[in-house]
Scaffold this motif. Structure first.
Motif, mmCIF file in Angstrom:
data_model
loop_
_atom_site.group_PDB
_atom_site.id
_atom_site.type_symbol
_atom_site.label_atom_id
_atom_site.label_comp_id
_atom_site.label_asym_id
_atom_site.label_seq_id
_atom_site.Cartn_x
_atom_site.Cartn_y
_atom_site.Cartn_z
ATOM 1 N N SER A 168 0.877 -1.184 0.134
ATOM 2 C CA SER A 168 0.004 0.126 0.175
ATOM 3 C C SER A 168 0.810 1.275 0.084
ATOM 4 C CB SER A 168 -0.830 -0.115 1.346
ATOM 5 O OG SER A 168 0.008 0.436 2.467
ATOM 6 N N LEU A 170 2.221 2.521 2.768
ATOM 7 C CA LEU A 170 1.925 3.184 3.960
ATOM 8 C C LEU A 170 3.106 3.683 4.189
ATOM 9 C CD1 LEU A 170 -0.421 3.423 5.977
ATOM 10 C CD2 LEU A 170 0.744 1.854 7.246
ATOM 11 N N ASP A 174 0.735 8.510 7.756
ATOM 12 C CA ASP A 174 -0.597 7.995 7.119
ATOM 13 C C ASP A 174 -1.578 7.523 7.894
ATOM 14 O OD1 ASP A 174 0.760 8.727 4.554
ATOM 15 O OD2 ASP A 174 1.088 6.627 3.984
ATOM 16 N N ALA A 176 -4.075 4.167 8.594
ATOM 17 C CA ALA A 176 -4.374 2.958 8.176
ATOM 18 C C ALA A 176 -5.687 2.453 8.845
ATOM 19 C CB ALA A 176 -3.504 1.900 8.568
ATOM 20 N N TRP A 247 -6.330 10.616 0.355
ATOM 21 C CA TRP A 247 -5.185 10.150 -0.325
ATOM 22 C C TRP A 247 -3.936 9.385 0.277
ATOM 23 C CZ3 TRP A 247 -0.608 12.728 -0.477
ATOM 24 C CH2 TRP A 247 -0.746 14.231 -0.039
ATOM 25 N N ARG A 248 -4.023 9.795 1.742
ATOM 26 C CA ARG A 248 -3.047 9.193 2.548
ATOM 27 C C ARG A 248 -3.832 8.315 3.630
ATOM 28 N NH1 ARG A 248 1.431 13.037 4.817
ATOM 29 N NH2 ARG A 248 2.085 10.952 5.147
ATOM 30 N N THR A 249 -5.027 7.959 3.016
ATOM 31 C CA THR A 249 -5.893 6.860 3.778
ATOM 32 C C THR A 249 -5.657 5.412 3.041
ATOM 33 O OG1 THR A 249 -7.253 8.643 4.801
ATOM 34 C CG2 THR A 249 -8.048 6.318 4.927
ATOM 35 N N LYS A 250 -5.427 4.561 3.822
ATOM 36 C CA LYS A 250 -5.137 2.969 3.273
ATOM 37 C C LYS A 250 -6.288 2.274 3.975
ATOM 38 C CE LYS A 250 -1.200 4.828 1.643
ATOM 39 N NZ LYS A 250 -0.957 5.284 -0.029
ATOM 40 N N GLY A 272 -8.234 7.487 -2.523
ATOM 41 C CA GLY A 272 -7.815 6.496 -1.648
ATOM 42 C C GLY A 272 -7.273 5.051 -2.013
ATOM 43 N N TYR A 273 -7.118 4.322 -1.193
ATOM 44 C CA TYR A 273 -6.403 2.962 -1.413
ATOM 45 C C TYR A 273 -7.124 1.862 -0.673
ATOM 46 C CZ TYR A 273 -2.894 -0.852 -1.843
ATOM 47 O OH TYR A 273 -2.263 -2.036 -2.236
ATOM 48 N N SER A 275 -7.076 -2.254 0.181
ATOM 49 C CA SER A 275 -6.541 -3.639 0.002
ATOM 50 C C SER A 275 -7.383 -4.797 0.647
ATOM 51 C CB SER A 275 -5.149 -3.727 0.805
ATOM 52 O OG SER A 275 -4.404 -4.907 0.860
#
Ligand SMILES: [Zn+2]
Ligand SMILES: [Zn+2]
Length: 357
Positions: A168, A170, A174, A176, A247-250, A272-273, A275
């Protein structure tokens, strides 16, 4: 040598205790099992009709630590060593492996799926990819005080979220978000915290949330207690108060449930990302166009490359990822009861089965 193991002859029917003869072939070793963890994936094979790649009869179990007792030609240097057997052992030679895509290696060996797994006294596996366990003696080397049996859960429950987190991208600072903090997600929370991220833990089990609050989670939320809009707002507020943009949230889906997948997808914001770490055979309905509208990324994750394992072992031995409060040891002879109990949802810790000596 003779190996005793628990064999699934028919999914859902009691596993039988059987003896077979095994010899390590060239490049292989036989590992005397110290412990083998029980994973959601085993339950999928056993109860939910998820097909194993090698048909039944088969011994399940892919979360293995142990001691190498026999080696085939070329693998002799492993004899006498303590090891963790990665759940996914890529061949290392094919085009996918050479391109760094080991998780999709078509020749990969996944114990308890491609070959007999770890629910037994011993397991025969390829030596390539084994993770050597450093000396666990002495507090300086091992301040966390874990033993070889506890390290079994690294083979999947700890390493899989680790790879997902590394992929990701990270970074410290960030955010998570873990949706589901049972076996896999609880370790994910600790890893993300150790890597310097702010962490939100979501789970429908208040007991798990309480435990995560003292193991790396900055914020805990129970999606069963608030409606989704409220949940999304609470996650946003936690991010805003730390000045962390979407955009810094995984987001990591670690529940392997349709409800968890829907929640995780719904939490995606701009850039966003997401996984996908958990697995469910059930389908969910999501508006896939959100990925387009948000310029967002969704990525799946299969296992963890063997080359990443030493870093995971370091995190554990340094005490940055606690294992002991999250696992429960049981004798392997109670495997049928353990599976039934897990299936019924009556266990909150990762079960680790210890073979009778
Ligand atoms: Zn697993
Ligand atoms: Zn390969």
């Amino acid at each position: 040598m003779q190996i005793a193991s628990w064999v699934v002859r028919q999914p859902g029917a009691a596993m039988s205790h059987e003896i077979r003869e095994e010899t390590a072939h060239p490049g292989e070793v036989i590992v005397q099992v110290a412990a083998c963890g029980v994973c959601h994936t085993d339950l999928g094979f056993y109860y939910e009709g998820v097909p194993t790649r090698h048909p039944f009869p088969l011994t399940l179990g892919h979360e293995i630590s142990g001691h190498v007792v026999e080696a085939g030609e070329g693998a002799e240097r492993w004899v006498g060593r303590n090891v963790i057997v990665p759940a996914v052992l890529p061949c290392g030679d094919c085009e996918a492996c050479r391109s760094g895509r080991g998780p999709i290696c078509p020749k990969q060996i996944f114990p308890g799926n491609d070959v007999h797994g770890g629910f037994g006294t011993h397991v025969r596996v390829p030596a390539r990819g084994l993770c050597p366990v450093p000396d666990l003696g002495g507090h300086d080397l091992n301040p966390s005080g874990v033993d070889l049996a506890a390290l079994a859960v690294i083979a999947d429950a700890v390493s899989t979220p680790y790879q997902a987190i590394i992929r990701s991208g990270l970074e410290p600072g960030d955010l998570a978000v873990f949706v589901g903090v049972g076996g896999v997600g609880g370790f994910g929370v600790q890893i993300a915290h150790a890597l310097g991220a702010a962490v939100i833990a979501l789970d429908v089990d208040d007991g798990r949330l309480e435990q995560m609050a003292t193991h790396g989670a900055d914020v805990t939320l129970n999606p069963a207690r608030v409606d989704f809009k409220q949940l999304r707002r609470l996650v946003r507020e936690a991010a805003d108060s730390r000045r962390i943009p979407t955009w810094r949230t995984k987001i990591f889906e670690t529940s392997g449930s349709p409800a968890g997948q829907t929640t995780a997808f719904g939490l995606l914001g701009h850039g966003g990302y997401l996984s996908l770490v958990g697995y469910t055979p059930k389908a969910v309905e999501v508006r896939l166009s959100n990925l387009m509208a948000f310029d967002a990324v969704a990525q799946g994750n299969w296992g963890c490359l063997p080359e990443l394992y030493p870093a995971v072992v370091d995190l554990v031995l340094q005490g940055k990822v606690a294992l002991t409060p999250f696992i429960e040891r049981r004798p392997m002879a109670s495997i049928n009861e353990a599976f039934a109990q897990l299936h019924a949802g009556g266990v909150s810790r990762r079960l680790v089965l210890i073979p009778e000596s």
